[in-house]
Design an enzyme around this catalytic site. Structure first.
Site, short mmCIF file in Angstrom:
data_model
loop_
_atom_site.label_atom_id
_atom_site.label_comp_id
_atom_site.label_asym_id
_atom_site.label_seq_id
_atom_site.Cartn_x
_atom_site.Cartn_y
_atom_site.Cartn_z
N HIS A 79 39.51 5.32 10.38
CA HIS A 79 40.13 5.11 11.68
C HIS A 79 41.40 4.28 11.51
CE1 HIS A 79 40.39 3.15 15.74
NE2 HIS A 79 39.90 4.30 16.16
N SER A 130 39.48 3.55 21.08
CA SER A 130 38.22 4.10 20.60
C SER A 130 38.46 5.36 19.79
CB SER A 130 37.30 4.42 21.79
OG SER A 130 36.20 5.21 21.40
N LYS A 131 37.52 5.67 18.92
CA LYS A 131 37.57 6.92 18.17
C LYS A 131 37.49 8.12 19.10
CE LYS A 131 35.45 4.90 14.04
NZ LYS A 131 34.32 4.93 13.11
N ARG A 132 37.05 7.88 20.33
CA ARG A 132 36.96 8.97 21.31
C ARG A 132 38.30 9.24 22.00
NH1 ARG A 132 32.35 5.92 21.95
NH2 ARG A 132 33.30 4.72 23.64
#
Length: 506
Positions: free
Chosen positions: A28, A273-275
């Site tokens: 990330h 966020s990774k989302r």
């Protein structure tokens, strides 16, 4: 009683820092920021940068993730001094004297220290089922109490514990939080004091025999002689637990210096966020960003050089890095700013460097695949890069806005070729004049400078009348680079042929 940890930086002689990702997915952008901060601090202080793999969460383990994370990190310019690396055969291996550096290979080490804590009554077995724990949390919530383990299993006798184990009951091991307060000094957030009765009796060993992060990180950092811990601000709440574990294990004097970094925020000022879409390093690589741009951009997320300089290479970042310049406020992940930084770095690159990095992306594009061999040549592509250089943001941009350079035939709109209200005759005259001028320029003199000189002389005061039809004839577009640049890239033969083709439609 206050468990006060105050370790000044000058007391730590050998700087040893670590980046310890979990192999649960791609690297990330926040993880790269953590790795970079550790790396910059290590290099600034002649220290050692260590890579550890925290793979104790077997349920989320992703095969191949560790290798991909290392590949992306090394691509960015971060070199690993010690720990998990990729060898010449492309396999994971370990270098250094404090291994293993992969947590799943250290289970016996963790069990040894869990036994020590149990023997010293600083930890205890917990046999509570998920159902009981759920009921406990629901009752606490109903009574408006903070969620926290109620120590139901703390006072079981040794005989009771042994009987339950012999019966095959599943259990975890919890750390017994002592009474008092815990205080520490963070390099960014300053002096922090926490009441111990607000801390939960954290699980330190799971029922599968694997340690939790809280235990493993303390043991690993101590045994690997980590001097400073750089990590995200979300870990501030866990730091008192880690300090208490250092004390419980008899390592209080070896507690590292903590430096928590402000979270990376999205444009709405919430934690990124990774989302939130493409936020992995691999995604940005696929989009064609240079490593210099990515490193420069993320270095400025939560760190301010306190100067007017905004564009940095790795050596400049190392030279200027200082924890006193780190911010408490989170840095906003702004793609517009990334684009600007990326464009500035592209301007600094040589044509050869851009060509080397851009070619793999270009070779995947349909307009390139359908181009002639001449249009795929290194000389031709480098000419194109020279023309587009100042407008490029990413390696993937090459040719994207000017696909006519790769076309086998240009189909012009007759009305587009016309300059303003000019007649067909006047438009045809302009193109004939341009063809005549260009045909008399020798191949050896076919340079940007010569083309501009000759065409501007021919244009005289009526530049639009003369240059607009020529540019459209060469490109078929309303917007494009100058006709001088287009003719230079296309070459004499192709330039004259496109003019002839356009004359046929007028």
């Amino acid at each position: 009683m206050i468990n006060n940890i105050k370790i000044m930086a000058e007391e730590k002689k050998d700087v040893r820092v670590r980046f310890a990702p979990s192999p649960t997915g791609e690297l990330h952008i926040g993880g790269l920021r953590t790795a970079l901060t550790n790396y910059l601090f290590a290099k600034k202080n002649n220290g050692t940068f260590i890579l550890r793999s925290e793979d104790t969460d077997q349920g989320r383990f992703v095969d191949g993730a560790a290798k991909r994370q290392i590949i992306d990190m090394v691509w960015s310019g971060i070199t690993i001094d010690e720990g998990v690396v990729i060898d010449d055969n492309g396999d994971l291996t370990e270098i250094g004297e404090y291994g293993p550096y992969i947590q799943s290979k250290r289970l016996d080490i963790y069990k040894k220290y869990v036994e020590q804590l149990l023997d010293e009554k600083k930890a205890y077995h917990c046999f509570c089922t998920p159902e009981r724990l759920q009921e406990m949390r629901q009752n606490q919530q109903a009574n408006k109490k903070a969620p926290k383990y109620d120590r139901h299993c703390l006072h079981f006798s040794e005989d009771e514990v042994q009987k339950r184990i012999e019966r095959g009951e599943k259990y975890v091991v919890r750390f017994k939080i002592p009474e008092g307060k815990t205080a520490f000094d963070d390099l960014v957030y300053g002096h922090i004091v926490v009441e111990n009765d607000t801390l939960d009796d954290q699980v330190i060993m799971k029922s599968d025999g694997f340690p939790t992060y809280h235990l493993a990180v303390v043991i690993d950092d101590y045994l690997m002689k980590i001097s400073h811990v750089f990590r995200g601000a979300e870990w501030i709440a866990s730091t008192p637990k880690h300090i208490l574990l250092y004390q419980a294990l008899g390592w209080a004097e070896e507690t590292p210096i903590f430096c928590h970094m402000a979270n990376i925020l999205d444009k709405s000022k919430k934690k990124l966020s990774k989302r939130d879409g493409s936020v992995s390093v691999a995604d940005f690589r696929k989009e064609g960003y240079s490593k210099q741009a990515i490193i420069n951009f993320i270095a400025l997320l939560g760190w301010n050089p306190k100067t007017e300089q905004e564009i940095f290479n790795m050596d400049e970042l190392i030279a200027q890095f200082d924890t006193e310049k780190m911010n408490k406020a989170g840095g906003v992940f702004d793609r517009d700013r990334l684009a600007w930084i990326s464009k500035e770095h592209m301007k600094k690159m040589s044509v050869d460097e851009i060509y080397e990095n851009a070619l793999p992306f270009l070779q995947e594009k349909e307009f390139y695949k359908n181009a002639s061999e001449e249009q795929k040549s290194e000389e031709y592509i480098k000419k194109l890069i020279t023309v587009e250089h100042d407008r490029l943001e990413k390696f993937t941009d090459i040719g994207e806005e000017n696909q006519f350079f790769f076309a086998q035939e240009i189909v012009c709109d007759k009305e587009l070729v016309r300059w303003k209200e000019n007649s067909d005759a006047k438009t045809q005259e302009a193109l004939e004049n341009a063809k005549e001028v260009l045909s008399h320029i020798d191949e050896n003199d076919w340079t940007r400078e010569m083309l501009e000189k000759k065409l501007m002389e021919a244009a005289g005061e009526k530049r639009g009348d003369f240059l607009w039809p020529l540019r459209v004839a060469l490109t078929g577009e309303k917007r494009s680079p100058s006709p001088f640049d287009c003719a230079w890239v296309l070459g004499k033969d192709e330039t004259l042929q496109r003019i002839k083709n356009t004359l046929h439609i007028i």
